[in-house]
Write a protein that holds these residues in place. Structure first.
Motif, PDB file in Angstrom:
ATOM      1  N   LYS A  78      30.101  -5.961 -19.213  1.00 26.83           N
ATOM      2  CA  LYS A  78      28.955  -6.725 -19.720  1.00 26.83           C
ATOM      3  C   LYS A  78      29.239  -8.228 -19.652  1.00 26.83           C
ATOM      4  O   LYS A  78      28.361  -9.014 -19.270  1.00 26.83           O
ATOM      5  CB  LYS A  78      28.622  -6.310 -21.156  1.00 26.83           C
ATOM      6  N   GLN A  79      30.454  -8.624 -20.000  1.00 25.40           N
ATOM      7  CA  GLN A  79      30.811 -10.038 -19.956  1.00 25.40           C
ATOM      8  C   GLN A  79      30.813 -10.552 -18.513  1.00 25.40           C
ATOM      9  O   GLN A  79      30.304 -11.634 -18.232  1.00 25.40           O
ATOM     10  CB  GLN A  79      32.186 -10.272 -20.603  1.00 25.40           C
ATOM     11  N   ILE A  80      31.352  -9.770 -17.600  1.00 22.05           N
ATOM     12  CA  ILE A  80      31.344 -10.167 -16.180  1.00 22.05           C
ATOM     13  C   ILE A  80      29.904 -10.282 -15.682  1.00 22.05           C
ATOM     14  O   ILE A  80      29.554 -11.220 -14.973  1.00 22.05           O
ATOM     15  CB  ILE A  80      32.166  -9.177 -15.330  1.00 22.05           C
ATOM     16  N   GLU A  81      29.054  -9.319 -16.075  1.00 26.69           N
ATOM     17  CA  GLU A  81      27.642  -9.390 -15.688  1.00 26.69           C
ATOM     18  C   GLU A  81      26.983 -10.643 -16.264  1.00 26.69           C
ATOM     19  O   GLU A  81      26.235 -11.335 -15.556  1.00 26.69           O
ATOM     20  CB  GLU A  81      26.899  -8.136 -16.158  1.00 26.69           C
ATOM     21  N   ASP A  82      27.274 -10.940 -17.527  1.00 28.27           N
ATOM     22  CA  ASP A  82      26.712 -12.137 -18.155  1.00 28.27           C
ATOM     23  C   ASP A  82      27.202 -13.416 -17.468  1.00 28.27           C
ATOM     24  O   ASP A  82      26.495 -14.418 -17.442  1.00 28.27           O
ATOM     25  CB  ASP A  82      27.050 -12.182 -19.650  1.00 28.27           C
ATOM     26  N   ASN A  83      28.407 -13.354 -16.906  1.00 29.07           N
ATOM     27  CA  ASN A  83      28.979 -14.493 -16.163  1.00 29.07           C
ATOM     28  C   ASN A  83      28.576 -14.473 -14.688  1.00 29.07           C
ATOM     29  O   ASN A  83      29.181 -15.175 -13.880  1.00 29.07           O
ATOM     30  CB  ASN A  83      30.504 -14.497 -16.274  1.00 29.07           C
TER      31      ASN A  83
ATOM     32  N   LEU B 130      37.924 -15.427 -13.598  1.00 23.70           N
ATOM     33  CA  LEU B 130      39.019 -16.334 -13.263  1.00 23.70           C
ATOM     34  C   LEU B 130      40.246 -15.565 -12.781  1.00 23.70           C
ATOM     35  O   LEU B 130      40.831 -15.904 -11.753  1.00 23.70           O
ATOM     36  CB  LEU B 130      39.379 -17.209 -14.470  1.00 23.70           C
ATOM     37  N   VAL B 131      40.651 -14.567 -13.534  1.00 22.73           N
ATOM     38  CA  VAL B 131      41.848 -13.813 -13.178  1.00 22.73           C
ATOM     39  C   VAL B 131      41.645 -12.298 -13.294  1.00 22.73           C
ATOM     40  O   VAL B 131      42.562 -11.537 -13.005  1.00 22.73           O
ATOM     41  CB  VAL B 131      43.052 -14.216 -14.062  1.00 22.73           C
ATOM     42  N   SER B 132      40.483 -11.888 -13.715  1.00 23.28           N
ATOM     43  CA  SER B 132      40.252 -10.481 -14.033  1.00 23.28           C
ATOM     44  C   SER B 132      39.800  -9.674 -12.824  1.00 23.28           C
ATOM     45  O   SER B 132      39.220 -10.214 -11.883  1.00 23.28           O
ATOM     46  CB  SER B 132      39.186 -10.373 -15.127  1.00 23.28           C
ATOM     47  N   GLU B 133      40.069  -8.376 -12.914  1.00 26.55           N
ATOM     48  CA  GLU B 133      39.536  -7.455 -11.911  1.00 26.55           C
ATOM     49  C   GLU B 133      38.015  -7.447 -12.038  1.00 26.55           C
ATOM     50  O   GLU B 133      37.469  -7.784 -13.084  1.00 26.55           O
ATOM     51  CB  GLU B 133      40.116  -6.065 -12.114  1.00 26.55           C
ATOM     52  N   GLY B 134      37.353  -7.060 -10.993  1.00 20.47           N
ATOM     53  CA  GLY B 134      35.891  -7.044 -11.010  1.00 20.47           C
ATOM     54  C   GLY B 134      35.331  -5.805 -11.664  1.00 20.47           C
ATOM     55  O   GLY B 134      36.059  -4.968 -12.204  1.00 20.47           O
ATOM     56  N   VAL B 135      34.018  -5.663 -11.584  1.00 18.38           N
ATOM     57  CA  VAL B 135      33.352  -4.537 -12.248  1.00 18.38           C
ATOM     58  C   VAL B 135      33.719  -3.200 -11.610  1.00 18.38           C
ATOM     59  O   VAL B 135      33.807  -2.189 -12.313  1.00 18.38           O
ATOM     60  CB  VAL B 135      31.819  -4.722 -12.305  1.00 18.38           C
TER      61      VAL B 135
END
Length: 182
Positions: free
Chosen positions: A144-149, A154-159
């Protein structure tokens, strides 16, 4: 143990796929209309219901925890398929193509599970099912945070990796609940 895990994994997935394909025959690929955020919210609803049932121990709707884990697996596969398709792809996919895409996403996800099981020594077998539920909820919040962004990290794996982890945690939970043929 890896052979047992692979066999148990395949048995759980066979049940999930059977339901998915029956629904595909009934409804086609109506899920193609869903935006990524809607799929994530569907997964969240299922995981939250599992957590509520784990805590309250009583269900007022005559459905248990196992069908919710199956739903998480199938919605995560839908999410993975949607990530691959574009708006130029048809809403209604042919049944054979739907089945092929399901199998492809599960094969990729199982390979990830096997690699992680090698590195972690099947630590999930010592975990509580409730911890697997919590990990799924955490992964949902990450998505949800990745979608909101707007997909930026920055360093995280994707969805995609998060959806794959959710599938694997849900399979592990179903194995631990003994919802498979041995």
């Amino acid at each position: 143990m890896q052979t047992t895990t692979g066999t148990q994994y395949d048995s759980v997935i066979a049940q999930c796929q059977q339901l998915f394909l029956k629904k595909a025959k009934d409804y086609g690929t109506a899920w193609r209309i869903l935006r990524p955020e809607s799929i994530t919210d569907q997964i969240f609803i299922k995981a939250q219901r599992i957590r509520t049932l784990e805590e309250k121990k009583i269900s007022k709707v005559n459905e248990g925890i196992a069908p919710e884990y199956i739903g998480i697996i199938n919605y995560c596969v839908i999410a993975l398929i949607q990530l691959q398709l574009t708006e130029n792809d048809p809403l209604e996919l042919p049944f054979d193509e739907t089945e092929r895409l399901y199998n492809l996403k599960i094969a990729e996800t199982k390979a990830l599970m096997q690699d992680k099981n090698h590195d972690y020594g099947e630590a999930w077998r010592e975990m509580r099912v409730s911890s697997l539920t919590d990990l799924i909820l955490m992964k949902i919040l990450r998505v949800k945070q990745i979608e909101d962004n707007k997909g930026l990290t920055l360093v995280s794996e994707g969805v995609e990796a998060n959806y794959q982890d959710m599938i694997n945690y849900a399979v592990f939970a179903l194995i631990k609940l003994n919802v498979h043929s041995s």
